[in-house]
Design a protein around this motif. Structure first.
Motif, PDB file in Angstrom:
ATOM      1  N   UNK A 284       0.825  -1.204   0.000  1.00 39.94           N
ATOM      2  CA  UNK A 284       0.000   0.000   0.000  1.00 39.94           C
ATOM      3  C   UNK A 284       0.863   1.260   0.000  1.00 39.94           C
ATOM      4  N   UNK A 287       3.706   3.137  -3.627  1.00 37.74           N
ATOM      5  CA  UNK A 287       3.578   4.287  -4.521  1.00 37.74           C
ATOM      6  C   UNK A 287       4.187   5.533  -3.894  1.00 37.74           C
ATOM      7  N   UNK A 334      -0.141  -8.561 -15.281  1.00 36.24           N
ATOM      8  CA  UNK A 334      -0.992  -7.475 -14.816  1.00 36.24           C
ATOM      9  C   UNK A 334      -0.895  -7.333 -13.302  1.00 36.24           C
ATOM     10  N   UNK A 338       0.299  -3.890 -11.739  1.00 36.40           N
ATOM     11  CA  UNK A 338      -0.688  -3.007 -11.121  1.00 36.40           C
ATOM     12  C   UNK A 338      -0.682  -3.103  -9.594  1.00 36.40           C
ATOM     13  N   UNK A 339      -0.516  -4.289  -9.077  1.00 37.94           N
ATOM     14  CA  UNK A 339      -0.608  -4.453  -7.620  1.00 37.94           C
ATOM     15  C   UNK A 339       0.756  -4.264  -6.983  1.00 37.94           C
ATOM     16  N   UNK A 399      -4.605  -7.509  -1.030  1.00 37.29           N
ATOM     17  CA  UNK A 399      -4.764  -6.795  -2.296  1.00 37.29           C
ATOM     18  C   UNK A 399      -4.592  -7.733  -3.486  1.00 37.29           C
ATOM     19  N   UNK A 400      -3.535  -8.547  -3.457  1.00 33.83           N
ATOM     20  CA  UNK A 400      -3.345  -9.395  -4.643  1.00 33.83           C
ATOM     21  C   UNK A 400      -4.280 -10.586  -4.646  1.00 33.83           C
ATOM     22  N   UNK A 403      -7.300  -9.251  -6.177  1.00 35.36           N
ATOM     23  CA  UNK A 403      -7.094  -9.061  -7.610  1.00 35.36           C
ATOM     24  C   UNK A 403      -7.127 -10.400  -8.343  1.00 35.36           C
TER      25      UNK A 403
END
Lengths: 546, 303
Positions: A284, A287, A334, A338-339, A399-400, A403
């Motif tokens: 998290x 970024x 992906x 993305x994750x 999160x993953x 996903x």
């Protein structure tokens, strides 16, 4: 109208509190008592007995308390540390000569007996040591095991094993002993770098072969640091420099291993300067991490391998086409992009690129994203209409998993639910109880830099981390043939054949290979995190004036 | 809706002059003129409709998420953009209303029923029954709410393979009835000592008639108010429990879960955190405003 306002205020406050709770840093106590020690974040170790420690956190703490026989150089070749020399003419009988002058933290000299006693303890099945798998190559190991007549779940107790000591371990003199393997193994020297091969002092045993009560809370080792106080569960473990240590001297005077259940809280502490090193920045925060940390955010390759396993007791996944279809429904690219913001790389093999013998795409077409083909295969094989993925919430997995669930839903037209368990051990408990956990989230960090480290413990019938219960005679045979091979090249050939069986069977789905994305505070420098995801405790140092 | 400022004309109240208005009639007359009531009622109605028929508000599937739309801005029907997993934030917020409001209403009903029965019994019977029941209330009240909820919710959800709605409802219901019980008890005690109750008793009314006809109607106003406040609090608490990870489970959609999940990524995108929070705050506020207005209407003394 009096008396009604407080209610409104309370409601508003509740809503605000919910928002604010997202960024609680965790008011950490001041660890200023030792200004020349560093604070490194870990999760709660499962055990601190060398032969019972198979996860990263415990292994990391033990690395500061114990000095291994060998360590690994930049080329992943084993070099002697606590050992003076480790030699063998036939890869079967290995002579270990210890460096003289080493003592345990309680003053006991380190002798060959300490190694032999510790390994015998670890290998003796009734002691139930998680790392006993590592001794299985030593001659006489089978005599220390006992087959439970009605399996682990049955009411009958296993009979006592035939022997209490390994016949393959022989003391030559106080600083020399020999290890005889039941079959030649060219990689044995590397294996002895693992923490199962640390010595234990006489003080560790209350009687021969009986570990003293409470030893685990304050292990006595032969390493650069000794325990300061006891293991404070779910809080911290403090170690300080051992003055009489004769090996490579570390550059800091102490380490506080601070235990976190929540990686976000640890990250907040890292940014606030309450913890000096975090070996894995939570997803998290990736970024924003480069902005928060600048050049104190670094990357290095590691040996971690993320995958999901299919417990074999679950009927709905017993058809391997179902497993293959699920694998093909996953878009690994992906997910890592993305994750994980490219902090991990897609895995299409069962062994990591960091070991010799790795082949890209050994998993073949079943690890290639192809939703149409996946759906076709899944429907034909009669896969379940609901898939569960169980994971532990003390790691950054939600999160993953979500996903991945979304990918499975979209590709296979099934319902998919991620189920969180508070701790990894809670998940294992459910697997052992044969509950319908669905796919289980797993990860692996190698124990020694050989291809075999990704195969034996995870998929052999007796593998220490074979939580899903995979068993294949062909695989076991190839693995044994590889281990017995005369040369590394021959061994790798056999192990690659064994890997091909996995690619065919898909007992697990490879997902990602990891990197260490670690951060450190401005108090420390020379921070490096190795292939085993451990901070190099010999290199880390404090920045002067901070 | 009538302009609340204008007093109703002759046509309205004229027939009512023949018959004296009851308590409810009185209250309704007051409510109709309350601006707070109408604002709150419209909001509550809106959220109830949203909970019952989310598809009216959005054609999108809240569970259809793909990573290739991660953090995409608002577009088409996705008024609030997309979240980390590439889910439609607006759709998830709308669909989240159902779990949040269902939990709130059911938990409040359970708490209300338990509270009413215990309060009535304790207040009307008095004596040792009152002593025992009041101590039970004290004990339950003595449990720190969040701690009790964590233990109970985890315990209850262990066996359930569902999304945990039942566990959360039971947790909130079983821990939340004490205030209602106390309020009912005290107003029953004050009502049963009134002269009109004594009069009714002398005229030969039995306990059941006394309770249903005379005591209950006159002690119901504070009870209703407590319930509306509790309803708002329960919706917020469900969010708290889900935020802590012990509330709704699996792939359930609720505002609490949305706040929990997007809170972690707030530095990358704020919208998925802000909107469920706004909806949650509005609902809680509306319900509590409604409760206030109703109390004012039923109990003019408090004004």
């Amino acid at each position: 109208m009096l008396g009604k306002r407080p209610w409104k205020m309370a409601a508003g406050a509740a809503a605000i509190a919910l928002l604010a709770a997202g960024c609680t840093g965790g008011g950490s106590d001041d660890s200023e008592d030792s200004a020349d020690s560093v604070v490194i974040g870990i999760v709660e170790p499962q055990h601190l007995v060398p032969s019972n420690t198979t996860e990263t956190a415990g292994s990391q703490v033990l690395a500061s308390l114990y000095y291994p026989l060998v360590t690994f150089d930049a080329k992943k070749q084993p070099v002697e540390t606590a050992a003076e020399s480790i030699t063998s003419d036939d890869n079967k009988v290995w002579t270990v000569k210890l460096k003289p002058g080493f003592t345990f933290h309680n003053g006991e000299p380190v002798t060959a007996d300490n190694y032999i006693d510790a390994w015998n303890y670890g290998a003796y099945a009734p002691n139930g040591q998680g790392g006993s798998y590592f001794y299985s190559r030593i001659d006489g190991f089978v005599d220390l095991q006992a087959k439970d007549p009605d399996g682990e779940e049955g009411p009958q107790k296993a009979p006592a094993p035939k022997a209490k000591t390994l016949t393959g371990l022989k003391k030559v003199d106080d600083t020399t002993f020999t290890v005889t393997l039941s079959a030649p193994f060219a990689g044995w020297k590397a294996v002895m770098g693992y923490n199962s091969f640390y010595p234990l002092p006489k003080a560790a045993f209350s009687a021969p072969g009986v570990l003293a009560e409470g030893f685990e809370d304050a292990p006595v080792g032969n390493g650069p640091f000794k325990m300061k106080g006891k293991w404070e569960h779910d809080s911290e473990i403090k170690v300080e420099r051992y003055a009489d240590f004769k090996g490579t001297a570390p550059k800091v005077n102490g380490i506080t291993w601070k235990i976190y259940q929540d990686q976000q809280a640890q990250y907040a502490d890292l940014v606030a300067g309450n913890v000096d090193v975090q070996t894995q920045i939570p997803l998290e925060s990736l970024a924003s991490a480069s902005g928060d940390l600048g050049d104190r955010l670094q990357r290095s390759p590691n040996s971690s391998f993320q995958f999901v396993g299919f417990p074999t007791f679950l009927k709905e996944f017993q058809n391997r086409d179902v497993r293959r279809a699920i694998s093909m429904a996953i878009d690994r690219e992906e997910m890592t992009k993305q994750i994980f913001l490219d902090s991990e790389t897609p895995a299409t093999s069962f062994v990591s690129p960091v070991v010799t013998g790795y082949r890209p795409n050994s998993c073949g077409e079943f690890c290639v994203h192809d939703p149409a083909k996946a759906k076709q295969l899944y429907t034909k094989a009669g896969g379940p209409s609901e898939i569960r993925i169980t994971y532990n919430t003390d790691g950054p997995h939600k999160a993953w998993v979500d996903a991945m669930c979304n990918q499975l839903k979209a590709a296979l037209g099934v319902n998919c639910i991620g189920v969180g368990e508070p701790k990894f051990s809670d998940m294992l408990t459910k697997v052992k109880a044969r509950e319908p956990v669905g796919l289980i989230r797993l990860a692996w960090v190698m124990d020694y830099p050989l291809m075999e480290s990704y195969l034996g413990p995870l998929y052999s019938t007796t593998g220490s981390s074979n939580y899903y219960g995979y068993s294949s005679t062909a695989f076991d045979n190839l693995l044994a043939q590889g281990s017995a091979a005369r040369t590394p090249q021959e061994a790798i050939k056999k192990w690659q054949q064994a890997e091909d069986i996995l690619a065919d069977d898909m007992p697990v789905i490879p997902l990602r290979f990891g990197q260490n994305v670690y951060g450190f505070s401005d108090r420390v420098a020379n921070v490096s995190v190795d292939l085993f995801r451990k901070v190099d405790i010999y290199k880390i140092e404090l920045v002067a004036g901070k | 809706m009538r302009d609340p400022g204008v007093v109703t004309g002759v046509a309205g109240p004229a027939p009512a002059a023949d018959r004296p208005r009851g308590l409810a009639g009185d209250a309704w007359r007051d409510l109709r003129r309350s601006r707070t009531f109408w604002i709150a009622a419209v909001l509550v109605a809106l959220f109830l409709v949203m909970a019952a028929f989310p598809a009216l508000f959005t054609p999108a599937d809240p569970r259809a998420c793909t990573l290739d739309r991660q953090y995409d801005g608002p577009s088409g029907t996705a008024f609030f953009g997309y979240d980390f997993q590439g889910c439609d934030t607006y759709a998830r917020t709308v669909y989240g209303a159902r779990n949040s409001i269902t939990v709130g209403i059911l938990a409040t009903l359970i708490a209300g029923v338990i509270g009413l029965v215990v309060g009535l019994a304790a207040g009307y019977l008095g004596g040792w029954a009152d002593a025992v029941l009041s101590r039970v209330v004290d004990v339950v009240l003595g449990i720190p709410f969040l701690l009790g909820a964590i233990v109970l919710a985890r315990r209850l959800s262990q066996n359930a393979s569902d999304d945990g709605v039942l566990a959360v409802v039971l947790t909130l219901g079983l821990l939340g009835w004490t205030t209602a019980a106390r309020v009912v008890r005290s107003s029953v005690i004050s009502a049963k000592n009134q002269d009109y109750v004594a009069a009714a008793r002398m005229l030969g009314a039995g306990p059941a008639r006394l309770m249903m006809r005379h005591i209950l109607p006159n002690s119901v106003a504070p009870f209703i108010v407590v319930l509306t406040v509790l309803l708002g609090a329960n919706i917020a608490t469900e969010a708290t429990l889900s935020f802590l990870g012990i509330g709704l489970q699996g792939d359930a959609i609720s505002w609490g879960i949305a706040i929990n999940e997007s809170g972690r990524f707030v530095r990358s995108a704020a919208a998925p955190l802000v909107w469920p929070s706004v909806f949650l705050a509005l609902t809680v506020l509306a319900v509590i405003m409604l409760g206030d207005a109703i109390r004012d209407a039923f109990d003019p003394k408090l004004r």
